[in-house]
Write a protein that holds these residues in place. Structure first.
Motif, PDB file in Angstrom:
ATOM      1  N   LEU A  89       0.827  -1.202   0.000  1.00 36.46           N
ATOM      2  CA  LEU A  89       0.000   0.000   0.000  1.00 36.46           C
ATOM      3  C   LEU A  89       0.864   1.257   0.000  1.00 36.46           C
ATOM      4  O   LEU A  89       1.992   1.242   0.511  1.00 36.46           O
ATOM      5  N   GLN A  90       0.312   2.333  -0.515  1.00 35.43           N
ATOM      6  CA  GLN A  90       0.905   3.657  -0.402  1.00 35.43           C
ATOM      7  C   GLN A  90      -0.229   4.646  -0.224  1.00 35.43           C
ATOM      8  O   GLN A  90      -1.389   4.355  -0.524  1.00 35.43           O
ATOM      9  N   LEU A  91       0.126   5.832   0.282  1.00 38.70           N
ATOM     10  CA  LEU A  91      -0.844   6.914   0.396  1.00 38.70           C
ATOM     11  C   LEU A  91      -0.805   7.748  -0.873  1.00 38.70           C
ATOM     12  O   LEU A  91       0.249   7.909  -1.496  1.00 38.70           O
ATOM     13  N   ASP A  92      -1.958   8.302  -1.215  1.00 41.29           N
ATOM     14  CA  ASP A  92      -2.044   9.232  -2.340  1.00 41.29           C
ATOM     15  C   ASP A  92      -1.116  10.410  -2.041  1.00 41.29           C
ATOM     16  O   ASP A  92      -1.287  11.113  -1.045  1.00 41.29           O
ATOM     17  N   ARG A  93      -0.117  10.631  -2.885  1.00 42.18           N
ATOM     18  CA  ARG A  93       0.869  11.694  -2.643  1.00 42.18           C
ATOM     19  C   ARG A  93       0.226  13.070  -2.571  1.00 42.18           C
ATOM     20  O   ARG A  93       0.690  13.934  -1.832  1.00 42.18           O
ATOM     21  N   THR A  94      -0.827  13.275  -3.341  1.00 40.12           N
ATOM     22  CA  THR A  94      -1.457  14.606  -3.354  1.00 40.12           C
ATOM     23  C   THR A  94      -2.200  14.897  -2.055  1.00 40.12           C
ATOM     24  O   THR A  94      -2.465  16.045  -1.737  1.00 40.12           O
ATOM     25  N   LYS A  95      -2.522  13.848  -1.287  1.00 39.59           N
ATOM     26  CA  LYS A  95      -3.247  14.019  -0.024  1.00 39.59           C
ATOM     27  C   LYS A  95      -2.376  13.678   1.185  1.00 39.59           C
ATOM     28  O   LYS A  95      -2.823  13.787   2.318  1.00 39.59           O
ATOM     29  N   PHE A  96      -1.149  13.270   0.941  1.00 34.92           N
ATOM     30  CA  PHE A  96      -0.249  12.811   1.990  1.00 34.92           C
ATOM     31  C   PHE A  96      -0.015  13.882   3.048  1.00 34.92           C
ATOM     32  O   PHE A  96      -0.124  13.630   4.238  1.00 34.92           O
ATOM     33  N   VAL A  97       0.319  15.084   2.609  1.00 35.88           N
ATOM     34  CA  VAL A  97       0.677  16.151   3.546  1.00 35.88           C
ATOM     35  C   VAL A  97      -0.473  16.411   4.510  1.00 35.88           C
ATOM     36  O   VAL A  97      -0.280  16.439   5.726  1.00 35.88           O
ATOM     37  N   HIS A  98      -1.659  16.578   3.997  1.00 33.99           N
ATOM     38  CA  HIS A  98      -2.816  16.883   4.843  1.00 33.99           C
ATOM     39  C   HIS A  98      -3.141  15.732   5.796  1.00 33.99           C
ATOM     40  O   HIS A  98      -3.465  15.951   6.965  1.00 33.99           O
ATOM     41  N   SER A  99      -3.023  14.497   5.323  1.00 37.86           N
ATOM     42  CA  SER A  99      -3.454  13.361   6.133  1.00 37.86           C
ATOM     43  C   SER A  99      -2.376  12.810   7.054  1.00 37.86           C
ATOM     44  O   SER A  99      -2.694  12.160   8.042  1.00 37.86           O
ATOM     45  N   PHE A 100      -1.105  13.074   6.748  1.00 36.86           N
ATOM     46  CA  PHE A 100      -0.054  12.400   7.496  1.00 36.86           C
ATOM     47  C   PHE A 100       1.012  13.332   8.048  1.00 36.86           C
ATOM     48  O   PHE A 100       1.639  13.020   9.049  1.00 36.86           O
ATOM     49  N   ALA A 101       1.239  14.448   7.383  1.00 40.95           N
ATOM     50  CA  ALA A 101       2.386  15.278   7.758  1.00 40.95           C
ATOM     51  C   ALA A 101       2.038  16.765   7.842  1.00 40.95           C
ATOM     52  O   ALA A 101       2.860  17.620   7.519  1.00 40.95           O
ATOM     53  N   ALA A 102       0.862  17.079   8.318  1.00 35.79           N
ATOM     54  CA  ALA A 102       0.420  18.471   8.373  1.00 35.79           C
ATOM     55  C   ALA A 102       1.173  19.297   9.413  1.00 35.79           C
ATOM     56  O   ALA A 102       1.148  20.524   9.358  1.00 35.79           O
ATOM     57  N   ASP A 103       1.857  18.637  10.329  1.00 43.02           N
ATOM     58  CA  ASP A 103       2.525  19.366  11.407  1.00 43.02           C
ATOM     59  C   ASP A 103       4.027  19.551  11.189  1.00 43.02           C
ATOM     60  O   ASP A 103       4.736  19.954  12.099  1.00 43.02           O
ATOM     61  N   VAL A 104       4.505  19.259   9.992  1.00 44.56           N
ATOM     62  CA  VAL A 104       5.921  19.473   9.686  1.00 44.56           C
ATOM     63  C   VAL A 104       6.044  20.499   8.560  1.00 44.56           C
ATOM     64  O   VAL A 104       5.056  20.829   7.900  1.00 44.56           O
ATOM     65  N   SER A 105       7.253  20.976   8.343  1.00 44.60           N
ATOM     66  CA  SER A 105       7.458  21.994   7.309  1.00 44.60           C
ATOM     67  C   SER A 105       7.046  21.440   5.946  1.00 44.60           C
ATOM     68  O   SER A 105       7.118  20.232   5.709  1.00 44.60           O
ATOM     69  N   PRO A 106       6.638  22.311   5.034  1.00 43.33           N
ATOM     70  CA  PRO A 106       6.242  21.837   3.695  1.00 43.33           C
ATOM     71  C   PRO A 106       7.337  21.043   2.989  1.00 43.33           C
ATOM     72  O   PRO A 106       7.050  20.052   2.319  1.00 43.33           O
ATOM     73  N   ASP A 107       8.599  21.443   3.158  1.00 43.48           N
ATOM     74  CA  ASP A 107       9.696  20.711   2.517  1.00 43.48           C
ATOM     75  C   ASP A 107       9.819  19.292   3.081  1.00 43.48           C
ATOM     76  O   ASP A 107      10.000  18.335   2.335  1.00 43.48           O
ATOM     77  N   VAL A 108       9.723  19.171   4.390  1.00 44.85           N
ATOM     78  CA  VAL A 108       9.812  17.850   5.017  1.00 44.85           C
ATOM     79  C   VAL A 108       8.608  17.001   4.611  1.00 44.85           C
ATOM     80  O   VAL A 108       8.754  15.828   4.274  1.00 44.85           O
ATOM     81  N   ALA A 109       7.431  17.587   4.621  1.00 46.17           N
ATOM     82  CA  ALA A 109       6.224  16.852   4.244  1.00 46.17           C
ATOM     83  C   ALA A 109       6.305  16.364   2.804  1.00 46.17           C
ATOM     84  O   ALA A 109       5.944  15.217   2.502  1.00 46.17           O
ATOM     85  N   ARG A 110       6.795  17.209   1.908  1.00 45.40           N
ATOM     86  CA  ARG A 110       6.935  16.813   0.506  1.00 45.40           C
ATOM     87  C   ARG A 110       7.943  15.665   0.381  1.00 45.40           C
ATOM     88  O   ARG A 110       7.720  14.705  -0.342  1.00 45.40           O
ATOM     89  N   PHE A 111       9.058  15.770   1.127  1.00 46.43           N
ATOM     90  CA  PHE A 111      10.047  14.692   1.106  1.00 46.43           C
ATOM     91  C   PHE A 111       9.424  13.389   1.600  1.00 46.43           C
ATOM     92  O   PHE A 111       9.629  12.318   1.001  1.00 46.43           O
ATOM     93  N   MET A 112       8.669  13.458   2.684  1.00 49.15           N
ATOM     94  CA  MET A 112       8.037  12.259   3.230  1.00 49.15           C
ATOM     95  C   MET A 112       7.069  11.646   2.221  1.00 49.15           C
ATOM     96  O   MET A 112       7.013  10.418   2.072  1.00 49.15           O
ATOM     97  N   ALA A 113       6.306  12.476   1.531  1.00 47.73           N
ATOM     98  CA  ALA A 113       5.361  11.974   0.526  1.00 47.73           C
ATOM     99  C   ALA A 113       6.099  11.303  -0.628  1.00 47.73           C
ATOM    100  O   ALA A 113       5.677  10.260  -1.125  1.00 47.73           O
ATOM    101  N   ASP A 114       7.212  11.905  -1.038  1.00 42.62           N
ATOM    102  CA  ASP A 114       7.965  11.378  -2.174  1.00 42.62           C
ATOM    103  C   ASP A 114       8.830  10.176  -1.822  1.00 42.62           C
ATOM    104  O   ASP A 114       9.257   9.441  -2.712  1.00 42.62           O
ATOM    105  N   SER A 115       9.110   9.979  -0.538  1.00 40.64           N
ATOM    106  CA  SER A 115       9.981   8.870  -0.131  1.00 40.64           C
ATOM    107  C   SER A 115       9.210   7.799   0.643  1.00 40.64           C
ATOM    108  O   SER A 115       9.803   7.042   1.415  1.00 40.64           O
ATOM    109  N   GLN A 116       7.914   7.715   0.403  1.00 39.01           N
ATOM    110  CA  GLN A 116       7.100   6.720   1.110  1.00 39.01           C
ATOM    111  C   GLN A 116       7.680   5.317   0.990  1.00 39.01           C
ATOM    112  O   GLN A 116       8.213   4.951  -0.057  1.00 39.01           O
ATOM    113  N   VAL A 117       7.526   4.576   2.055  1.00 32.75           N
ATOM    114  CA  VAL A 117       7.912   3.171   2.069  1.00 32.75           C
ATOM    115  C   VAL A 117       6.633   2.367   1.856  1.00 32.75           C
ATOM    116  O   VAL A 117       5.676   2.521   2.618  1.00 32.75           O
ATOM    117  N   PRO A 118       6.581   1.532   0.830  1.00 35.31           N
ATOM    118  CA  PRO A 118       5.383   0.714   0.653  1.00 35.31           C
ATOM    119  C   PRO A 118       5.143  -0.146   1.900  1.00 35.31           C
ATOM    120  O   PRO A 118       6.077  -0.691   2.480  1.00 35.31           O
TER     121      PRO A 118
END
Length: 179
Positions: free
Chosen positions: A127-156
């Motif tokens: 499974l993976q999370l939808d990258r376009t919704k990742f920041v809002h659902s999983f990483a809303a409390d971190v900086s946008p750069d960190v959240a984008r990195f987390m979305a792009d480096s997801q571990v299946p």
């Protein structure tokens, strides 16, 4: 930096879809305060595999352990926390399942209006999370750069890991862990 706290190791356990790098900021703060910190790198392939990796991290600690879990990491620490070195469990926005519960059973019937993670259909059992919704659902409390990195480096996250049932919750079998 000198500290006045008792020597303890803090073991950080990540959730599904991410790896231990998500703990970077927390690690920095704790290390600066003099704590020994171990960041677990779970494979997120099965609860049994993740518990085994976490138990190895606990065993590597030089002293008593504070075991910390974030989302799925809460399931892992619930199962791995029975190790004798573990003196505390900390759940950070994490699952704290009871005996026989799994992530699948806990998310099966969400309350009306409760946001549901944007999990995409499995591909080859992962499974993976939808990258376009990742920041809002999983990483809303971190900086946008960190959240984008987390979305792009997801571990299946293997579907099988969601089915892993807790056998004996540490918070139930070791009452000293519960305040």
């Amino acid at each position: 930096m000198a500290s006045d706290h008792p020597a303890k190791t803090i073991v950080l356990v990540h959730g599904g879809f991410v790896d231990g790098s998500g703990w970077s900021g927390v690690h920095r703060i704790l290390a600066e305060r003099g704590y020994e910190v171990v960041v677990v790198q779970n494979p997120t392939t099965s609860l049994a595999d993740d518990v085994a990796v976490t138990k190895r991290a606990i065993a590597s600690a030089s002293g008593e352990v504070v075991l910390v879990g974030h989302p799925y990491g809460g399931v892992v620490i619930t199962e791995a926390g029975r190790e004798s070195k573990v003196k505390s469990l900390v759940y950070i926005a994490a699952f704290a399942p009871d005996q026989g519960e799994s992530v699948s059973s806990l998310i099966a019937n969400p309350q009306p209006g409760v946001p549901v993670p944007p999990i995409l259909p499995p591909v080859d059992g992962f499974l993976q999370l939808d990258r376009t919704k990742f920041v809002h659902s999983f990483a809303a409390d971190v900086s946008p750069d960190v959240a984008r990195f987390m979305a792009d480096s997801q571990v299946p996250w293997e579907v099988f890991a969601l089915e892993g049932k807790v056998t004996q919750p540490a918070w139930k079998t070791k009452p000293s862990l519960v305040d």
